[in-house]
Design an enzyme around this catalytic site. Structure first.
Site, PDB file in Angstrom:
ATOM      1  N   ARG A  68       0.081 -30.656  -5.800  1.00 48.53           N
ATOM      2  CA  ARG A  68      -1.027 -30.204  -5.371  1.00 48.53           C
ATOM      3  C   ARG A  68      -2.357 -31.022  -5.592  1.00 48.53           C
ATOM      4  O   ARG A  68      -3.216 -31.516  -4.550  1.00 48.53           O
ATOM      5  CB  ARG A  68      -1.614 -29.128  -5.935  1.00 48.53           C
ATOM      6  CG  ARG A  68      -1.066 -27.799  -5.159  1.00 48.53           C
ATOM      7  CD  ARG A  68      -1.193 -26.471  -6.089  1.00 48.53           C
ATOM      8  NE  ARG A  68      -0.179 -26.815  -7.465  1.00 48.53           N
ATOM      9  CZ  ARG A  68       0.103 -25.820  -8.209  1.00 48.53           C
ATOM     10  NH1 ARG A  68      -0.458 -24.833  -8.062  1.00 48.53           N
ATOM     11  NH2 ARG A  68       0.814 -26.244  -9.283  1.00 48.53           N
ATOM     12  N   LYS A 173      16.400 -26.088 -13.071  1.00 47.26           N
ATOM     13  CA  LYS A 173      16.465 -24.527 -13.594  1.00 47.26           C
ATOM     14  C   LYS A 173      15.115 -24.261 -14.298  1.00 47.26           C
ATOM     15  O   LYS A 173      14.305 -25.222 -14.353  1.00 47.26           O
ATOM     16  CB  LYS A 173      17.544 -24.764 -14.844  1.00 47.26           C
ATOM     17  CG  LYS A 173      16.960 -25.607 -16.202  1.00 47.26           C
ATOM     18  CD  LYS A 173      17.572 -25.771 -17.185  1.00 47.26           C
ATOM     19  CE  LYS A 173      17.445 -24.687 -18.393  1.00 47.26           C
ATOM     20  NZ  LYS A 173      16.636 -25.017 -19.250  1.00 47.26           N
ATOM     21  N   ASP A 202      22.005 -28.781 -13.502  1.00 47.34           N
ATOM     22  CA  ASP A 202      21.965 -28.398 -14.678  1.00 47.34           C
ATOM     23  C   ASP A 202      22.200 -29.836 -15.587  1.00 47.34           C
ATOM     24  O   ASP A 202      23.269 -30.381 -15.523  1.00 47.34           O
ATOM     25  CB  ASP A 202      23.111 -27.372 -15.348  1.00 47.34           C
ATOM     26  CG  ASP A 202      23.170 -27.428 -16.890  1.00 47.34           C
ATOM     27  OD1 ASP A 202      22.961 -28.096 -17.641  1.00 47.34           O
ATOM     28  OD2 ASP A 202      23.149 -26.181 -17.238  1.00 47.34           O
ATOM     29  N   HIS A 203      21.191 -30.441 -16.215  1.00 46.29           N
ATOM     30  CA  HIS A 203      21.181 -31.957 -16.484  1.00 46.29           C
ATOM     31  C   HIS A 203      22.323 -32.091 -17.317  1.00 46.29           C
ATOM     32  O   HIS A 203      22.713 -33.284 -17.541  1.00 46.29           O
ATOM     33  CB  HIS A 203      19.893 -32.401 -16.728  1.00 46.29           C
ATOM     34  CG  HIS A 203      19.365 -32.026 -18.228  1.00 46.29           C
ATOM     35  ND1 HIS A 203      18.887 -30.749 -18.599  1.00 46.29           N
ATOM     36  CD2 HIS A 203      19.487 -32.724 -19.349  1.00 46.29           C
ATOM     37  CE1 HIS A 203      18.740 -30.899 -19.617  1.00 46.29           C
ATOM     38  NE2 HIS A 203      18.855 -31.983 -20.339  1.00 46.29           N
ATOM     39  N   LYS A 207      25.458 -35.615 -18.148  1.00 43.03           N
ATOM     40  CA  LYS A 207      25.668 -36.490 -19.193  1.00 43.03           C
ATOM     41  C   LYS A 207      27.131 -36.951 -19.506  1.00 43.03           C
ATOM     42  O   LYS A 207      27.964 -36.171 -19.239  1.00 43.03           O
ATOM     43  CB  LYS A 207      25.367 -35.727 -20.616  1.00 43.03           C
ATOM     44  CG  LYS A 207      23.730 -35.365 -20.636  1.00 43.03           C
ATOM     45  CD  LYS A 207      23.573 -34.305 -22.031  1.00 43.03           C
ATOM     46  CE  LYS A 207      22.368 -33.833 -22.147  1.00 43.03           C
ATOM     47  NZ  LYS A 207      21.214 -34.497 -22.510  1.00 43.03           N
ATOM     48  N   GLU A 241      17.583 -29.060 -31.658  1.00 41.58           N
ATOM     49  CA  GLU A 241      16.462 -29.981 -31.509  1.00 41.58           C
ATOM     50  C   GLU A 241      15.756 -29.758 -32.466  1.00 41.58           C
ATOM     51  O   GLU A 241      15.370 -28.803 -33.003  1.00 41.58           O
ATOM     52  CB  GLU A 241      15.936 -29.392 -29.988  1.00 41.58           C
ATOM     53  CG  GLU A 241      16.682 -29.429 -29.005  1.00 41.58           C
ATOM     54  CD  GLU A 241      15.855 -29.212 -27.645  1.00 41.58           C
ATOM     55  OE1 GLU A 241      15.087 -29.896 -26.895  1.00 41.58           O
ATOM     56  OE2 GLU A 241      15.970 -27.839 -27.379  1.00 41.58           O
ATOM     57  N   ASP A 260      16.584 -20.382 -21.985  1.00 37.69           N
ATOM     58  CA  ASP A 260      16.371 -21.671 -21.791  1.00 37.69           C
ATOM     59  C   ASP A 260      17.650 -22.583 -22.028  1.00 37.69           C
ATOM     60  O   ASP A 260      17.837 -23.697 -21.235  1.00 37.69           O
ATOM     61  CB  ASP A 260      15.193 -22.294 -22.704  1.00 37.69           C
ATOM     62  CG  ASP A 260      14.639 -23.582 -22.530  1.00 37.69           C
ATOM     63  OD1 ASP A 260      14.615 -23.921 -21.157  1.00 37.69           O
ATOM     64  OD2 ASP A 260      14.586 -24.291 -23.441  1.00 37.69           O
ATOM     65  N   HIS A 265      23.036 -24.446 -20.360  1.00 35.82           N
ATOM     66  CA  HIS A 265      23.610 -25.584 -20.825  1.00 35.82           C
ATOM     67  C   HIS A 265      24.803 -25.249 -21.733  1.00 35.82           C
ATOM     68  O   HIS A 265      25.961 -25.947 -21.709  1.00 35.82           O
ATOM     69  CB  HIS A 265      22.622 -26.582 -21.702  1.00 35.82           C
ATOM     70  CG  HIS A 265      21.361 -26.956 -21.277  1.00 35.82           C
ATOM     71  ND1 HIS A 265      21.314 -27.280 -19.594  1.00 35.82           N
ATOM     72  CD2 HIS A 265      20.177 -27.220 -21.420  1.00 35.82           C
ATOM     73  CE1 HIS A 265      20.062 -27.535 -19.252  1.00 35.82           C
ATOM     74  NE2 HIS A 265      19.411 -27.433 -20.448  1.00 35.82           N
ATOM     75  N   LYS A 361      14.916 -24.701 -31.487  1.00 34.64           N
ATOM     76  CA  LYS A 361      13.918 -25.666 -31.596  1.00 34.64           C
ATOM     77  C   LYS A 361      13.505 -25.667 -32.825  1.00 34.64           C
ATOM     78  O   LYS A 361      13.649 -24.844 -33.782  1.00 34.64           O
ATOM     79  CB  LYS A 361      12.682 -25.251 -30.936  1.00 34.64           C
ATOM     80  CG  LYS A 361      12.774 -24.958 -29.425  1.00 34.64           C
ATOM     81  CD  LYS A 361      12.636 -26.098 -28.633  1.00 34.64           C
ATOM     82  CE  LYS A 361      12.979 -26.038 -26.982  1.00 34.64           C
ATOM     83  NZ  LYS A 361      13.115 -27.262 -26.211  1.00 34.64           N
TER      84      LYS A 361
HETATM   85  C1  BG6 Z   1      16.011 -28.086 -20.825  1.00 39.45           C
HETATM   86  C2  BG6 Z   1      15.125 -27.136 -21.681  1.00 39.45           C
HETATM   87  O1  BG6 Z   1      16.795 -27.447 -20.115  1.00 39.45           O
HETATM   88  O2  BG6 Z   1      17.061 -28.914 -21.968  1.00 39.45           O
HETATM   89  C3  BG6 Z   1      14.606 -27.968 -22.850  1.00 39.45           C
HETATM   90  O3  BG6 Z   1      14.454 -26.675 -20.797  1.00 39.45           O
HETATM   91  C4  BG6 Z   1      15.300 -28.766 -23.814  1.00 39.45           C
HETATM   92  O4  BG6 Z   1      13.703 -26.788 -23.773  1.00 39.45           O
HETATM   93  C5  BG6 Z   1      16.247 -29.775 -23.049  1.00 39.45           C
HETATM   94  O5  BG6 Z   1      14.521 -29.335 -24.741  1.00 39.45           O
HETATM   95  C6  BG6 Z   1      17.025 -30.229 -23.638  1.00 39.45           C
HETATM   96  O6  BG6 Z   1      17.734 -31.366 -23.019  1.00 39.45           O
HETATM   97  P1  BG6 Z   1      18.374 -32.637 -23.744  1.00 39.45           P
HETATM   98  O7  BG6 Z   1      19.014 -33.282 -22.527  1.00 39.45           O
HETATM   99  O8  BG6 Z   1      17.159 -33.236 -24.419  1.00 39.45           O
HETATM  100  O9  BG6 Z   1      19.307 -32.006 -24.860  1.00 39.45           O
END
Ligand code: BG6
Length: 520
Positions: A68, A173, A202-203, A207, A241, A260, A265, A361
């Site tokens: 935007r 996501k 889904d990243h 990996k 984390e 989350d 994941h 977290k």
């Molecule tokens: C994301 C979450 O999908 O994955 C975050 O929304 C999280 O909250 C993150 O911190 C963790 O990803 P990675 O690659 O740092 O383990």
């Protein structure tokens, strides 16, 4: 505990790499919606530049950031900074200037019809000027509330199924916030795009270490025969984390740890560790096995799902605030920042094996790992007084370290040199960085490349997303009706609430990652 390292010969690495054909996608334009957000600068642009460095992007490739704010004058340079800062790229890299010239920006409101019309004009102009041939990769990196609207408007402007070119859409996501919303979103997106055009990202699947779980299991002959209930005692998955919510208060308030990280994941990790070998490494075959696995999970018992929220504490010798004190978080918030789940998979391979999974977290350290703990030998031959001191007989364990310190280790007992039968656990360790050198890739490289090539193997299918939501939605519903009175129930910098330890302790186990990963 003694540790030995696994070595890799550089010749073998070269030989393996030379057997893989480089796949270069067709000319195209990547259009990133929500481009002013962190994801674009920190992950997407660095990943695209890494692909460029590796010679995996076509020459006729352009990027358009859409958001935007009016950032037309600064966007490309801002992305350059992101590539250098977050991509580990030398600012004098010879390819950087040319790459930055390919980045454009288009300011528009996501609900503004005129904005889509002018975007379409811009893309057609690119086709004429740069030979991008009508191929588009739309990347939805906006807040999830916009997904359906953007998709519909792309459809109504004829941009989803044009006469010329291939169009694909990547959706970030969270994909829905429960079963019903995920279905609704799937229906919405499916009315505009065919399933073969949709790439739900889904990243974690990008990996290296996550993909390596499949390689470890299915490219080696010795592990699969013992990968089942006859040999495995239990499995643990930890995604810890030490960071907090990083200014994402409004998002996290609605999400929480279960939505989350656990529903997506961790479930992806679980599927890779436990699914049956697919017929091939093709999207359909892999997805089918994953869905089969997820549908074999027994309905979750609410007593096997526990939650926590961090209070103030100490991380890296610094005092950090509690969740309720974070910016834009309700001071009475009941959102969980930690979740742990025990589940069982009701199939021939895994019946009776407990799986313990936790995510949180502000835990003691950042570590994502999977541990397969094997059963004790049927008879403790060296555990008797006749053979002298048996110091430390522990079950075999394979630990897959997803991050950081990526690698795999195997723990086994070895005889301590000397006249007595003393046994001591030792660790055989494969460390990615030592074996292959460290890499600045962030996981999005592989996924972006696959999406451009139309390969959906490492993306979520609608059925898969709905299956995992179906599993967790009853827990979320139950949690929403009964708030714990104990929040905050763990201090930042610790390993989470007592209820998490009790969950696994009921079966006589403890969480493994509390131990420090072996160092060579
Ligand atoms: C994301 C979450 O999908 O994955 C975050 O929304 C999280 O909250 C993150 O911190 C963790 O990803 P990675 O690659 O740092 O383990």
């Amino acid at each position: 505990m003694a540790t030995t390292e696994v070595r890799v010969s550089p010749e073998d690495v070269k030989q393996a790499a030379s057997q893989v054909h480089e796949r270069i996608p067709e000319p195209s334009v990547a259009v990133i919606f929500g481009a002013s957000g962190d994801l674009t600068k920190r992950k997407l642009l660095p990943a695209l530049f890494h692909l460029e460095q590796a010679g995996l992007l076509p020459e006729q490739f352009r990027i358009v950031g859409v958001a935007r704010r009016n950032l037309a004058n600064s966007f490309a340079e801002d992305m350059r900074e992101g590539i250098v800062e977050f991509g580990g790229v030398d600012k004098n890299d010879g390819k950087l200037d040319e790459f930055v010239k390919r980045i454009a920006y288009h300011a528009m409101d996501f609900d503004n019809e005129q904005g889509y019309a002018s975007l379409q004009e811009l893309l057609s102009q690119f086709d004429r000027d740069y030979g991008t041939r009508g191929n588009r990769l739309f990347y939805l990196a906006t807040a999830p509330d916009y997904f359906a609207d953007i998709v519909h408007r792309l459809g109504s402007h004829g941009m989803a199924k044009p006469e010329v070119g291939t169009v694909r859409v990547i959706i970030e996501k969270p994909f829905g916030h429960d079963l019903e919303s995920a279905k609704e979103l799937n229906d919405d997106v499916n009315t505009v795009f065919g399933e073969n055009q949709i790439f739900r990202i889904d990243h974690y699947l990008g990996k290296e270490t996550v993909q390596n779980v499949l390689v470890f299991r299915f490219a080696n002959g010795i592990f699969e025969p013992i990968w089942n209930r006859n040999f495995v005692d239990h499995v643990q998955i930890t995604a810890a984390e030490n960071i907090g919510i990083e200014g994402r208060g409004p998002f996290y308030e609605k999400a929480g740890a279960l939505r989350d990280v656990m529903q997506n994941h961790i479930m992806e990790l679980l599927s890779f560790v436990t699914m049956e070998p697919p017929a091939s490494f093709a999207a359909e075959a892999v997805r089918r096995e994953k869905i089969k696995l997820w549908t074999s999970i027994k309905p979750l018992n609410i007593f096997d799902c526990v939650r926590g929220q961090y209070g103030a504490g100490i991380i890296d010798n610094q005092m950090v605030k509690g969740y309720r004190e974070e910016d834009r978080v309700d001071p009475q918030s009941q959102t969980e920042t930690y979740a742990a789940v025990r589940l069982e998979i009701d199939n021939w391979r895994w019946a009776g094996v407990p799986f313990y999974m936790r995510a949180g977290k502000r835990l003691a350290k950042r570590v994502t790992e999977i541990t397969i703990q094997f059963k004790q030998p049927p008879m403790l031959l060296f555990g008797t007084h006749m053979h002298g001191p048996c110091t430390d007989i522990q079950p075999n364990r394979i630990t897959m370290r997803i991050q950081p310190d990526e690698g795999i280790s195997l723990r086994f007992g070895a005889k301590v040199p000397g006249p007595q039968m003393a046994v001591c656990p030792v660790v055989m360790d494969f460390n990615y960085a030592h074996a292959f050198g460290s890499s600045s890739a962030n996981g999005y490289e592989r996924l972006l490349l696959d999406a451009m090539l139309g390969d959906a193997t490492l993306f979520a299918h609608r059925d898969g997303v709905e299956t995992t939501w179906a599993l967790y939605t009853p827990v979320l519903d139950a949690w929403a009706t009964k708030y714990p009175q104990t929040f905050p129930n763990y201090a930042a910098g610790t390993w989470g609430p007592e209820c998490g330890d009790e969950l696994i302790g009921r079966d006589g186990h403890t969480w493994h990652s509390v131990e420090v990963s072996p160092k060579v």
